[in-house]
Design a protein around this motif. Sequence first.
Motif, mmCIF file in Angstrom:
data_model
loop_
_atom_site.group_PDB
_atom_site.id
_atom_site.type_symbol
_atom_site.label_atom_id
_atom_site.label_comp_id
_atom_site.label_asym_id
_atom_site.label_seq_id
_atom_site.Cartn_x
_atom_site.Cartn_y
_atom_site.Cartn_z
ATOM 1 N N ASN A 29 0.815 -1.221 0.000
ATOM 2 C CA ASN A 29 0.000 0.000 0.000
ATOM 3 C C ASN A 29 0.845 1.266 0.000
ATOM 4 O O ASN A 29 0.594 2.185 -0.770
ATOM 5 C CB ASN A 29 -0.956 0.011 1.200
ATOM 6 C CG ASN A 29 -1.893 -1.184 1.133
ATOM 7 O OD1 ASN A 29 -2.154 -1.706 0.042
ATOM 8 N ND2 ASN A 29 -2.381 -1.646 2.270
ATOM 9 N N ARG A 30 1.864 1.289 0.852
ATOM 10 C CA ARG A 30 2.621 2.525 0.960
ATOM 11 C C ARG A 30 3.748 2.611 -0.062
ATOM 12 O O ARG A 30 4.021 3.659 -0.616
ATOM 13 C CB ARG A 30 3.189 2.674 2.365
ATOM 14 C CG ARG A 30 3.693 4.097 2.583
ATOM 15 C CD ARG A 30 4.352 4.311 3.913
ATOM 16 N NE ARG A 30 3.545 3.885 5.048
ATOM 17 C CZ ARG A 30 4.060 3.656 6.260
ATOM 18 N NH1 ARG A 30 5.335 3.810 6.472
ATOM 19 N NH2 ARG A 30 3.282 3.277 7.238
ATOM 20 N N TYR A 31 4.425 1.486 -0.314
ATOM 21 C CA TYR A 31 5.616 1.553 -1.171
ATOM 22 C C TYR A 31 5.396 1.015 -2.583
ATOM 23 O O TYR A 31 6.276 1.133 -3.421
ATOM 24 C CB TYR A 31 6.775 0.783 -0.520
ATOM 25 C CG TYR A 31 7.265 1.428 0.740
ATOM 26 C CD1 TYR A 31 6.800 0.995 1.986
ATOM 27 C CD2 TYR A 31 8.153 2.489 0.706
ATOM 28 C CE1 TYR A 31 7.230 1.597 3.162
ATOM 29 C CE2 TYR A 31 8.593 3.100 1.870
ATOM 30 C CZ TYR A 31 8.127 2.651 3.092
ATOM 31 O OH TYR A 31 8.552 3.249 4.248
ATOM 32 N N LYS A 32 4.252 0.419 -2.806
ATOM 33 C CA LYS A 32 3.938 -0.191 -4.114
ATOM 34 C C LYS A 32 5.043 -1.168 -4.558
ATOM 35 O O LYS A 32 5.389 -1.249 -5.732
ATOM 36 C CB LYS A 32 3.762 0.887 -5.212
ATOM 37 C CG LYS A 32 2.806 2.015 -4.847
ATOM 38 C CD LYS A 32 1.361 1.556 -4.972
ATOM 39 C CE LYS A 32 0.371 2.618 -4.561
ATOM 40 N NZ LYS A 32 -0.313 2.403 -3.291
ATOM 41 N N ALA A 33 5.599 -1.855 -3.579
ATOM 42 C CA ALA A 33 6.698 -2.775 -3.880
ATOM 43 C C ALA A 33 6.188 -4.037 -4.571
ATOM 44 O O ALA A 33 6.921 -4.696 -5.305
ATOM 45 C CB ALA A 33 7.421 -3.146 -2.591
ATOM 46 N N LEU A 34 4.944 -4.369 -4.328
ATOM 47 C CA LEU A 34 4.320 -5.547 -4.943
ATOM 48 C C LEU A 34 2.909 -5.144 -5.358
ATOM 49 O O LEU A 34 2.251 -4.388 -4.631
ATOM 50 C CB LEU A 34 4.178 -6.673 -3.905
ATOM 51 C CG LEU A 34 5.450 -7.354 -3.424
ATOM 52 C CD1 LEU A 34 5.210 -7.943 -2.041
ATOM 53 C CD2 LEU A 34 5.848 -8.467 -4.381
ATOM 54 N N GLN A 35 2.487 -5.663 -6.527
ATOM 55 C CA GLN A 35 1.115 -5.361 -6.927
ATOM 56 C C GLN A 35 0.393 -6.626 -7.362
ATOM 57 O O GLN A 35 0.292 -6.912 -8.556
ATOM 58 C CB GLN A 35 1.132 -4.291 -8.020
ATOM 59 C CG GLN A 35 1.518 -2.956 -7.400
ATOM 60 C CD GLN A 35 1.800 -1.872 -8.382
ATOM 61 O OE1 GLN A 35 2.392 -2.096 -9.441
ATOM 62 N NE2 GLN A 35 1.384 -0.669 -8.041
ATOM 63 N N PRO A 36 -0.053 -7.408 -6.381
ATOM 64 C CA PRO A 36 -0.712 -8.674 -6.723
ATOM 65 C C PRO A 36 -2.041 -8.439 -7.445
ATOM 66 O O PRO A 36 -2.639 -7.376 -7.305
ATOM 67 C CB PRO A 36 -0.954 -9.315 -5.358
ATOM 68 C CG PRO A 36 -0.973 -8.186 -4.393
ATOM 69 C CD PRO A 36 -0.046 -7.153 -4.928
ATOM 70 N N LYS A 37 -2.435 -9.464 -8.218
ATOM 71 C CA LYS A 37 -3.756 -9.400 -8.872
ATOM 72 C C LYS A 37 -4.839 -9.546 -7.808
ATOM 73 O O LYS A 37 -4.551 -9.953 -6.692
ATOM 74 C CB LYS A 37 -3.890 -10.592 -9.838
ATOM 75 C CG LYS A 37 -3.123 -10.400 -11.127
ATOM 76 C CD LYS A 37 -3.594 -11.355 -12.214
ATOM 77 C CE LYS A 37 -3.788 -12.795 -11.783
ATOM 78 N NZ LYS A 37 -3.757 -13.789 -12.799
ATOM 79 N N ARG A 38 -6.061 -9.255 -8.179
ATOM 80 C CA ARG A 38 -7.169 -9.455 -7.234
ATOM 81 C C ARG A 38 -8.231 -10.348 -7.876
ATOM 82 O O ARG A 38 -8.455 -10.263 -9.087
ATOM 83 C CB ARG A 38 -7.841 -8.124 -6.906
ATOM 84 C CG ARG A 38 -6.930 -7.092 -6.310
ATOM 85 C CD ARG A 38 -7.055 -7.099 -4.815
ATOM 86 N NE ARG A 38 -6.164 -6.117 -4.227
ATOM 87 C CZ ARG A 38 -6.163 -5.810 -2.944
ATOM 88 N NH1 ARG A 38 -6.987 -6.429 -2.139
ATOM 89 N NH2 ARG A 38 -5.348 -4.916 -2.459
ATOM 90 N N THR A 39 -8.887 -11.138 -7.056
ATOM 91 C CA THR A 39 -10.028 -11.900 -7.576
ATOM 92 C C THR A 39 -11.240 -10.952 -7.604
ATOM 93 O O THR A 39 -11.150 -9.836 -7.086
ATOM 94 C CB THR A 39 -10.382 -13.092 -6.647
ATOM 95 O OG1 THR A 39 -10.758 -12.551 -5.383
ATOM 96 C CG2 THR A 39 -9.215 -14.041 -6.474
ATOM 97 N N LYS A 40 -12.342 -11.456 -8.168
ATOM 98 C CA LYS A 40 -13.547 -10.607 -8.230
ATOM 99 C C LYS A 40 -13.982 -10.157 -6.836
ATOM 100 O O LYS A 40 -14.512 -9.076 -6.645
ATOM 101 C CB LYS A 40 -14.687 -11.379 -8.898
ATOM 102 C CG LYS A 40 -14.494 -11.468 -10.400
ATOM 103 C CD LYS A 40 -15.795 -11.881 -11.085
ATOM 104 C CE LYS A 40 -15.494 -12.197 -12.537
ATOM 105 N NZ LYS A 40 -15.547 -13.650 -12.809
#
Length: 307
Positions: A29-40
């Motif tokens: 959230n703060r560092y945008k170090a990881l951006q996982p996909k999301r399910t519906k």
Amino acid sequence: MESSRTEYSIRQVIELTGVSEFLLRVWENRYKALQPKRTKTGRRLYSQDDVLRARMLFELSERGIKIGQTARLSADELNELLAKTSTERYSPSPARRPSAARERTLARLFVASDLFDWDSVRIYLKPGEAGAEEHLHELLIPAALELNSRVDEGSFSIAHEHIFTALLKEAIAAIPNPKFKKRRHMRMVFATPEGDYHELGLIFAAKIAALAGADTLMLGPNVPKRDLGETCLRFDATHLVLSSSLSRQEGAKDDLLRYVNFLDRGLPARTRLWLAGRNAAVTPVKLERPVRLFESFEPFAAEINND
Ligand code: B12
């Protein structure tokens, strides 16, 4: 198998990487170090690359590098940084300094092993373009020394230790011995004393000797002294190479001194006794015959190559 899975839940990522849920959320959230996909329904789904990335970020944070400095780096840049910051961790005892490329392979190899991705570990343990000696001294031996550190600091589980040791043994065995034995006059028998199963150092040493063209007989671990003496006689050994990692209190059947004293009495004067291993290093052995103690592989290789 884990490595063939494509997506992981947040629980699985926590389990595989050791990063806490709180930290993972801050990094995202703060560092945008990881951006996982999301399910519906909004559940996070992480790819294998995400897991690897989280593992690398975590390892770097453990080494004192703040997430602010690493969050936006690419996977390759993270790997570079891991390699750069890991040099001193690979050398508990003198080992040949690996090239930068091999440092990178070592860093990747341990990230893969942290993820139980054994297929990748196997690939990283292959020689690639490297010659046999280079491969042994700059990749496999530093990897074994890192295994020591990881077990000592408690970051490797028992399963890790067993699998990693087995893969190293496979990798050493895959190095072919030269056809021509240019040091055929050196007939070297390798063993560990009865009750001591620590054979890895010995396997490395036997390969080093074989590559130098010596005639080697690898008896392996846990050899009773009587059988060893008899074997050395029948093989007409010029050298008996013993690696001792455990004292009697820690599990060896005999005190090392008693074990070698017995052998000393039965072996012909021409058989040289070479000792190594952490227990041998702290056991003063004095015999009529000259005894040589090796604390690492480099002087051992040098001694054979000088013969
Ligand atoms: C792998 C391992 C095992 C494996 C061995 C598998 C195998 N096939 O070899 C298994 C799981 C079987 C095992 C079991 C045990 N182990 Co263990 N093991 C290790 C570990 C993690 C790595 C050892 C290793 O092979 N390293 C790679 C080699 C290359 O490095 P090295 O042995 O340190 O050798 C260096 C030098 O000594 C020298 N060298 C060694 N041999 C030779 C030979 C020659 C010719 C030359 C030139 C140089 C040389 O060169 C190397 C580089 O400098 C060490 C951790 C550590 N820090 O050492 C513990 C360690 C050796 N084990 C230990 C113990 C206590 C045990 C157990 C009693 C644990 C238990 N409670 O069950 C059992 C005993 C089993 C038995 N009866 O032998 C202790 C020994 C304590 C001590 N003496 O200080 C250690 C140090 C772990 C610890 N910190 O407590 N172990």
